[in-house]
Write a protein that holds these residues in place. Structure first.
Motif, PDB file in Angstrom:
ATOM      1  N   UNK A 219       0.857  -1.189   0.000  1.00 27.57           N
ATOM      2  CA  UNK A 219       0.000   0.000   0.000  1.00 27.57           C
ATOM      3  C   UNK A 219       0.890   1.236   0.000  1.00 27.57           C
ATOM      4  N   UNK A 220       0.537   2.206  -0.833  1.00 29.25           N
ATOM      5  CA  UNK A 220       1.307   3.451  -0.942  1.00 29.25           C
ATOM      6  C   UNK A 220       0.429   4.633  -0.543  1.00 29.25           C
ATOM      7  N   UNK A 221       1.025   5.547   0.225  1.00 31.31           N
ATOM      8  CA  UNK A 221       0.326   6.751   0.687  1.00 31.31           C
ATOM      9  C   UNK A 221       1.187   7.951   0.299  1.00 31.31           C
ATOM     10  N   UNK A 222       0.534   9.047  -0.073  1.00 28.43           N
ATOM     11  CA  UNK A 222       1.233  10.252  -0.547  1.00 28.43           C
ATOM     12  C   UNK A 222       2.098   9.902  -1.764  1.00 28.43           C
ATOM     13  N   UNK A 223       1.435   9.348  -2.767  1.00 32.73           N
ATOM     14  CA  UNK A 223       2.126   8.889  -3.972  1.00 32.73           C
ATOM     15  C   UNK A 223       2.432  10.078  -4.873  1.00 32.73           C
ATOM     16  N   UNK A 224       3.672  10.169  -5.297  1.00 28.73           N
ATOM     17  CA  UNK A 224       4.090  11.219  -6.216  1.00 28.73           C
ATOM     18  C   UNK A 224       4.624  10.606  -7.489  1.00 28.73           C
ATOM     19  N   UNK A 225       5.018  11.425  -8.440  1.00 26.61           N
ATOM     20  CA  UNK A 225       5.510  10.906  -9.721  1.00 26.61           C
ATOM     21  C   UNK A 225       6.867  10.203  -9.604  1.00 26.61           C
TER      22      UNK A 225
END
Length: 117
Positions: A4-10
């Motif tokens: 699970x990923x949170x605060x996903x950016x490029x």
């Protein structure tokens, strides 16, 4: 196993949860201009508290921390802030090294691995 990923950016995610492991990306102070190592460290640790809460954990569950300093002679200054923040009896495995960091005004970078409670 679910990731699970949170605060996903490029380029990176701020938080990645893999099983019971919570990985935070390397954190630097948002406001760095003319700020001391102690001030930058305090800002980073506050942000780490926020991100750990977003992931459902806290500094009580720290497992491992890596700290990079742009100048190792500021080790004591950084440690004064760290020691006031870290929970006695819940200190993580930790490494601190000197490194040339990505931008000249970054004096401290901290990366965290914590566990979910």
């Amino acid at each position: 196993m679910t990731i699970r990923r949170i605060h996903v950016g490029p380029r990176m995610s701020g938080i990645v949860i893999n099983g019971n492991n919570v990985h935070l990306s390397g954190m630097t102070a948002a406001n760095r201009k003319d700020r001391s190592v102690a001030e930058q460290t305090g800002d980073i640790l506050k942000r780490i508290d926020e991100l750990l809460a977003d992931a459902g954990t806290s500094k009580q569950h720290l497992v491992q921390v890596n700290i990079w300093l742009s100048d190792i002679t500021t080790f004591s200054e950084m440690n004064a802030v760290w020691d006031a923040w870290v929970m006695p009896g819940h200190t993580p495995a930790r490494a601190t090294v000197e490194a040339r960091l990505a931008l000249p005004d970054i004096k401290v970078e901290i990366q965290v691995l914590a566990a979910l409670p």
